[in-house]
Structures are given as structure tokens and as C-alpha cells.
Design a protein around this motif. Structure first.
Motif, PDB file in Angstrom:
ATOM      1  N   ASN A 100      -2.691   3.044  -4.266  1.00 18.54           N
ATOM      2  CA  ASN A 100      -3.083   2.426  -3.005  1.00 18.54           C
ATOM      3  C   ASN A 100      -4.093   3.307  -2.266  1.00 18.54           C
ATOM      4  O   ASN A 100      -4.141   4.524  -2.442  1.00 18.54           O
ATOM      5  CB  ASN A 100      -1.855   2.142  -2.143  1.00 18.54           C
ATOM      6  CG  ASN A 100      -1.067   3.387  -1.802  1.00 18.54           C
ATOM      7  OD1 ASN A 100      -1.445   4.164  -0.925  1.00 18.54           O
ATOM      8  ND2 ASN A 100       0.049   3.617  -2.498  1.00 18.54           N
ATOM      9  N   THR A 103       6.602  -1.688   1.015  1.00 18.95           N
ATOM     10  CA  THR A 103       7.848  -1.733   1.785  1.00 18.95           C
ATOM     11  C   THR A 103       8.751  -0.541   1.518  1.00 18.95           C
ATOM     12  O   THR A 103       9.648  -0.253   2.320  1.00 18.95           O
ATOM     13  CB  THR A 103       8.654  -2.987   1.411  1.00 18.95           C
ATOM     14  OG1 THR A 103       8.985  -2.929   0.009  1.00 18.95           O
ATOM     15  CG2 THR A 103       7.882  -4.264   1.693  1.00 18.95           C
ATOM     16  N   PRO A 140      -6.365  -3.406   4.847  1.00 18.16           N
ATOM     17  CA  PRO A 140      -5.128  -3.019   5.531  1.00 18.16           C
ATOM     18  C   PRO A 140      -3.988  -3.996   5.317  1.00 18.16           C
ATOM     19  O   PRO A 140      -2.823  -3.591   5.251  1.00 18.16           O
ATOM     20  CB  PRO A 140      -5.552  -2.936   7.005  1.00 18.16           C
ATOM     21  CG  PRO A 140      -6.866  -3.640   7.103  1.00 18.16           C
ATOM     22  CD  PRO A 140      -7.509  -3.512   5.774  1.00 18.16           C
ATOM     23  N   GLU A 141      -4.307  -5.288   5.179  1.00 12.58           N
ATOM     24  CA  GLU A 141      -3.243  -6.265   4.963  1.00 12.58           C
ATOM     25  C   GLU A 141      -2.601  -6.090   3.591  1.00 12.58           C
ATOM     26  O   GLU A 141      -1.394  -6.333   3.413  1.00 12.58           O
ATOM     27  CB  GLU A 141      -3.777  -7.698   5.132  1.00 12.58           C
ATOM     28  CG  GLU A 141      -4.711  -8.201   4.052  1.00 12.58           C
ATOM     29  CD  GLU A 141      -6.126  -7.598   4.100  1.00 12.58           C
ATOM     30  OE1 GLU A 141      -6.892  -7.832   3.150  1.00 12.58           O
ATOM     31  OE2 GLU A 141      -6.452  -6.902   5.088  1.00 12.58           O
ATOM     32  N   TRP A 142      -3.382  -5.632   2.619  1.00 14.92           N
ATOM     33  CA  TRP A 142      -2.830  -5.361   1.282  1.00 14.92           C
ATOM     34  C   TRP A 142      -1.962  -4.109   1.328  1.00 14.92           C
ATOM     35  O   TRP A 142      -0.847  -4.094   0.801  1.00 14.92           O
ATOM     36  CB  TRP A 142      -3.965  -5.206   0.270  1.00 14.92           C
ATOM     37  CG  TRP A 142      -3.478  -4.976  -1.139  1.00 14.92           C
ATOM     38  CD1 TRP A 142      -3.266  -3.770  -1.738  1.00 14.92           C
ATOM     39  CD2 TRP A 142      -3.138  -5.965  -2.094  1.00 14.92           C
ATOM     40  NE1 TRP A 142      -2.805  -3.953  -3.023  1.00 14.92           N
ATOM     41  CE2 TRP A 142      -2.723  -5.282  -3.274  1.00 14.92           C
ATOM     42  CE3 TRP A 142      -3.152  -7.364  -2.095  1.00 14.92           C
ATOM     43  CZ2 TRP A 142      -2.321  -5.955  -4.422  1.00 14.92           C
ATOM     44  CZ3 TRP A 142      -2.755  -8.035  -3.239  1.00 14.92           C
ATOM     45  CH2 TRP A 142      -2.336  -7.332  -4.391  1.00 14.92           C
ATOM     46  N   ASP A 143      -2.454  -3.069   1.949  1.00 14.17           N
ATOM     47  CA  ASP A 143      -1.695  -1.819   2.041  1.00 14.17           C
ATOM     48  C   ASP A 143      -0.384  -2.023   2.799  1.00 14.17           C
ATOM     49  O   ASP A 143       0.617  -1.350   2.526  1.00 14.17           O
ATOM     50  CB  ASP A 143      -2.535  -0.741   2.734  1.00 14.17           C
ATOM     51  CG  ASP A 143      -3.809  -0.419   1.963  1.00 14.17           C
ATOM     52  OD1 ASP A 143      -3.788  -0.533   0.731  1.00 14.17           O
ATOM     53  OD2 ASP A 143      -4.811  -0.056   2.613  1.00 14.17           O
ATOM     54  N   ALA A 144      -0.385  -2.968   3.746  1.00 13.80           N
ATOM     55  CA  ALA A 144       0.826  -3.228   4.536  1.00 13.80           C
ATOM     56  C   ALA A 144       1.927  -3.863   3.699  1.00 13.80           C
ATOM     57  O   ALA A 144       3.073  -3.966   4.168  1.00 13.80           O
ATOM     58  CB  ALA A 144       0.491  -4.124   5.726  1.00 13.80           C
ATOM     59  N   ARG A 145       1.611  -4.278   2.480  1.00 12.99           N
ATOM     60  CA  ARG A 145       2.629  -4.876   1.614  1.00 12.99           C
ATOM     61  C   ARG A 145       3.616  -3.841   1.086  1.00 12.99           C
ATOM     62  O   ARG A 145       4.687  -4.210   0.597  1.00 12.99           O
ATOM     63  CB  ARG A 145       1.948  -5.615   0.456  1.00 12.99           C
ATOM     64  CG  ARG A 145       1.273  -6.897   0.889  1.00 12.99           C
ATOM     65  CD  ARG A 145       0.475  -7.571  -0.213  1.00 12.99           C
ATOM     66  NE  ARG A 145       1.221  -7.772  -1.443  1.00 12.99           N
ATOM     67  CZ  ARG A 145       0.822  -8.582  -2.438  1.00 12.99           C
ATOM     68  NH1 ARG A 145      -0.304  -9.270  -2.313  1.00 12.99           N
ATOM     69  NH2 ARG A 145       1.535  -8.702  -3.531  1.00 12.99           N
ATOM     70  N   GLU A 147       6.581  -2.442  -3.518  1.00 17.70           N
ATOM     71  CA  GLU A 147       6.692  -3.614  -2.646  1.00 17.70           C
ATOM     72  C   GLU A 147       7.905  -4.426  -3.068  1.00 17.70           C
ATOM     73  O   GLU A 147       7.983  -4.891  -4.217  1.00 17.70           O
ATOM     74  CB  GLU A 147       5.425  -4.470  -2.766  1.00 17.70           C
ATOM     75  CG  GLU A 147       5.500  -5.772  -1.991  1.00 17.70           C
ATOM     76  CD  GLU A 147       4.325  -6.702  -2.263  1.00 17.70           C
ATOM     77  OE1 GLU A 147       4.343  -7.834  -1.740  1.00 17.70           O
ATOM     78  OE2 GLU A 147       3.392  -6.302  -2.995  1.00 17.70           O
ATOM     79  N   PRO A 180      11.396  -1.175   6.327  1.00 18.42           N
ATOM     80  CA  PRO A 180      11.068  -0.346   5.158  1.00 18.42           C
ATOM     81  C   PRO A 180      12.299   0.316   4.543  1.00 18.42           C
ATOM     82  O   PRO A 180      13.302   0.527   5.223  1.00 18.42           O
ATOM     83  CB  PRO A 180      10.105   0.699   5.721  1.00 18.42           C
ATOM     84  CG  PRO A 180      10.475   0.802   7.172  1.00 18.42           C
ATOM     85  CD  PRO A 180      10.895  -0.578   7.586  1.00 18.42           C
ATOM     86  N   HIS A 200       2.882  -0.067  -6.384  1.00 20.12           N
ATOM     87  CA  HIS A 200       1.650   0.114  -5.605  1.00 20.12           C
ATOM     88  C   HIS A 200       1.200   1.570  -5.732  1.00 20.12           C
ATOM     89  O   HIS A 200       0.898   2.232  -4.732  1.00 20.12           O
ATOM     90  CB  HIS A 200       1.875  -0.271  -4.142  1.00 20.12           C
ATOM     91  CG  HIS A 200       1.804  -1.738  -3.880  1.00 20.12           C
ATOM     92  ND1 HIS A 200       0.654  -2.392  -3.504  1.00 20.12           N
ATOM     93  CD2 HIS A 200       2.747  -2.708  -3.979  1.00 20.12           C
ATOM     94  CE1 HIS A 200       0.893  -3.676  -3.351  1.00 20.12           C
ATOM     95  NE2 HIS A 200       2.160  -3.904  -3.627  1.00 20.12           N
ATOM     96  N   ASP A 228       5.252   4.488  -4.236  1.00 20.88           N
ATOM     97  CA  ASP A 228       5.216   3.328  -3.358  1.00 20.88           C
ATOM     98  C   ASP A 228       5.454   2.023  -4.120  1.00 20.88           C
ATOM     99  O   ASP A 228       4.884   1.804  -5.202  1.00 20.88           O
ATOM    100  CB  ASP A 228       3.862   3.268  -2.658  1.00 20.88           C
ATOM    101  CG  ASP A 228       3.527   4.573  -1.946  1.00 20.88           C
ATOM    102  OD1 ASP A 228       4.433   5.122  -1.294  1.00 20.88           O
ATOM    103  OD2 ASP A 228       2.388   5.053  -2.065  1.00 20.88           O
TER     104      ASP A 228
END
Length: 304
Positions: A196, A234, A227-232, A281, A292, A193, A279
Motif C-alpha cells: 500500500n 481494516t 486515499p479511498e483505497w488505502d482506507a480499505r 482488509e 479496526p 494489502h 496490512d
């Protein structure tokens, strides 16, 4: 005679010796633009890192104006291989070509059909076989590749994702590709990622705060927040000490990287302060590794 290093001293210098990491990328230069500082960090710690490059990048545009010359274009295949050799030496990795032909970036509306015989046109089951063979030979504990969007929607990046996921799943199954070596199941699969929105926003804001022109202003103005994509994300691997190695590896790809372009528009010191990690995932894990995380090898047993 010089004293032989003790096992303890060798272990201290290379604390991760015995661990193996495989990155699967679409083109030469991708290994330097995505996760390269993490790669250099792991190499320095003793991890055996192997890069798989799916295509030769034969249809890639020459993005550095200083290299946009007829003799370069006429020999682009060999030149891109030479660039890859320099980059892998800088990063300290080993590397294999998967042997497929670059699909190129389709332009037009509607987009033209894919070139005949290119990587993105090969059936996934067929394209995964040489990668399964490499996984079983190298026996990585961890594999990285691109997300289902390809990081960006280049046909080869999307195909790289599909082939990597298929090979990760098949490599440990003795019933799949029985002639491709002894089965080996990697323990963890990650998606990069690198590009991002939170990272780019933080770097942009820092540039503005310091009175500098941001190379991301126009892109961020058009970039719809997800935001839901960025939250991926980990896993964030601290690797600022290796940004210089990353930059040297990037510069080795002289046909693709303009030293006066956006890649180097943000001072390294600012990058180290604002976003000192890369970053990822975590997508599949066969070990206990709560997120995380801060390490691609979290939960992987010490092979020593």
C-alpha cells in the motif's frame, strides 16, 4: 525421565493452538512476499497455517540475475517446486498445489491472448472446485487472498481473487460441490494489502531522513494517491519480530528474489521501527469483529 509438559505449559507456549488459517496465493513466492511475517507469528503461537498455491509458477521470469542460466530455465518447474518446499519449511506451514498452469505476464499493446489451458482461462466454477475441497478438508477459520485488482494486475492474481471468493462462499453450502467433502464455512475472509502507498511512503521518507537511497522514489513519483483505497485497510497485525523469518522465506525463492535487489534495500531495523505490521482488509465476517483490528482471529472463539 523428563517431566511431561502440562496442558497449561503447552497452552502458554502455543496460545492459539486449534485455530486454522488458510492463505490462497497465485504462485510460489507469493506466500513469502505477502503476509509472511504474520504467517510466521501465527505459526509460532500455535496456529495451523496452510498455504494453497494455485499454479506452479512455470511461466514466471527469472528475476535474480545470478540464477538466470540455461540449466535453470530448462528445469524451472521443478526448481520452483523445490524453492516452495524450502520456503514452507522456513515458515512452518503446510501447503498444497491447486494444480493449475501459470498464465504468464502478458506483454505488448494490445496484450496477447492467454495461453491455452492456463489458470486464468479456466471457468471460475471449475477452478473453485479443488479449493472448495481443500477448504472443507482443512476447515480454516480464516482465509486470506488478494483484492479484486489482484494486488497487481497479473492474470493469475486476479483469477486467484475470483476463485478464492467463489470457494469461500461455496464451501459452506451443502448444495454446492456435493462431492467435494462435508460443508465448512470459514468465519472470516481477508484481502492482503501488503504494497500500500502509505507504507511505501513511510519507508521512503525514513530512508531519506537517514541519508539513504530509497528504492521507492521512482515508483512513488508515478503512484497516484488513492486515499479511498488505502482506507480499505481494516487490520494491522504486529509482526516485526518475524521480519527475519519472512526474509529467509523470500530468499528461498532464489529464481524470483535478488538478494541485492529492492526486497532488501531497506534495513530491517528501519522497517521494524517505521512499519512493524502487515496490512489486511476484512471483507467478510460471520463473527462480531469491529474494525479496526489487530488480529486476523478477532472475534473467533477459542477452539479449546
Amino acid at each position: 525421565m523428563p517431566e511431561e509438559p502440562s496442558d497449561d505449559r503447552s497452552r502458554a507456549a502455543h496460545p492459539r493452538a486449534g485455530l486454522r488459517l488458510m492463505h490462497v496465493h497465485a504462485h510460489p513466492d507469493d506466500e513469502s512476499s505477502k503476509g509472511a511475517a504474520s504467517t510466521a507469528k501465527y505459526v509460532a503461537e500455535g496456529v495451523d497455517v496452510h498455504v494453497v498455491t494455485c499454479t506452479g509458477g512455470e511461466r514466471g521470469s527469472i528475476l535474480n540475475p545470478k540464477m538466470d542460466r540455461p540449466e535453470i530455465l530448462a528445469n524451472i518447474t521443478e526448481i520452483r517446486r523445490q524453492e516452495m518446499e524450502r520456503a514452507r519449511d522456513i515458515l512452518g506451514v503446510t501447503q498444497d498445489w491447486l494444480g493449475f498452469v501459470d498464465s504468464g505476464w502478458p506483454e505488448g499493446d494490445p496484450k496477447p491472448p492467454l495461453p491455452e489451458g492456463c489458470f486464468a482461462s479456466v471457468p471460475v466454477e471449475e477452478a473453485a472446485e479443488p479449493l472448495v475441497r481443500l477448504i472443507r478438508s482443512f476447515r480454516p477459520h480464516v482465509v486470506t487472498t488478494y483484492d479484486e485488482r489482484g494486488g497487481y494486475p497479473h492474470p493469475d492474481h486476479i483469477m486467484c481473487h475470483r476463485v478464492s471468493v467463489a470457494a469461500f462462499e461455496a464451501a459452506g453450502d451443502p448444495a454446492r460441490y456435493p462431492d467435494a467433502g462435508e460443508p465448512w464455512q470459514p468465519l472470516k475472509l481477508y484481502y492482503h494489502h501488503s504494497f500500500n502507498r502509505p507504507r511505501m511512503q513511510a519507508l521512503h521518507d525514513a530512508m531519506i531522513e537517514h541519508g539513504l537511497e530509497s528504492p521507492w522514489a521512482e515508483r512513488l513519483a508515478e503512484w497516484k494517491p488513492e486515499p479511498e483505497w488505502d482506507a480499505r485497510i481494516t487490520t494491522q497485525v504486529e509482526c516485526a519480530d518475524y521480519f527475519g523469518v519472512r526474509d529467509q522465506a523470500l530468499l528461498a525463492h532464489a529464481t524470483q528474489i535478488d538478494p541485492d535487489g529492492m526486497w532488501f534495500a531497506i534495513p530491517r531495523e528501519l522497517q521494524e521501527k517505521v512499519w512493524p505490521h502487515e496490512d489486511f482488509e476484512l471483507v467478510v465476517s460471520h463473527v462480531d469483529s469491529p474494525t479496526p483490528e489487530s488480529d486476523l482471529f478477532a472475534g473467533v472463539a477459542d477452539p479449546s
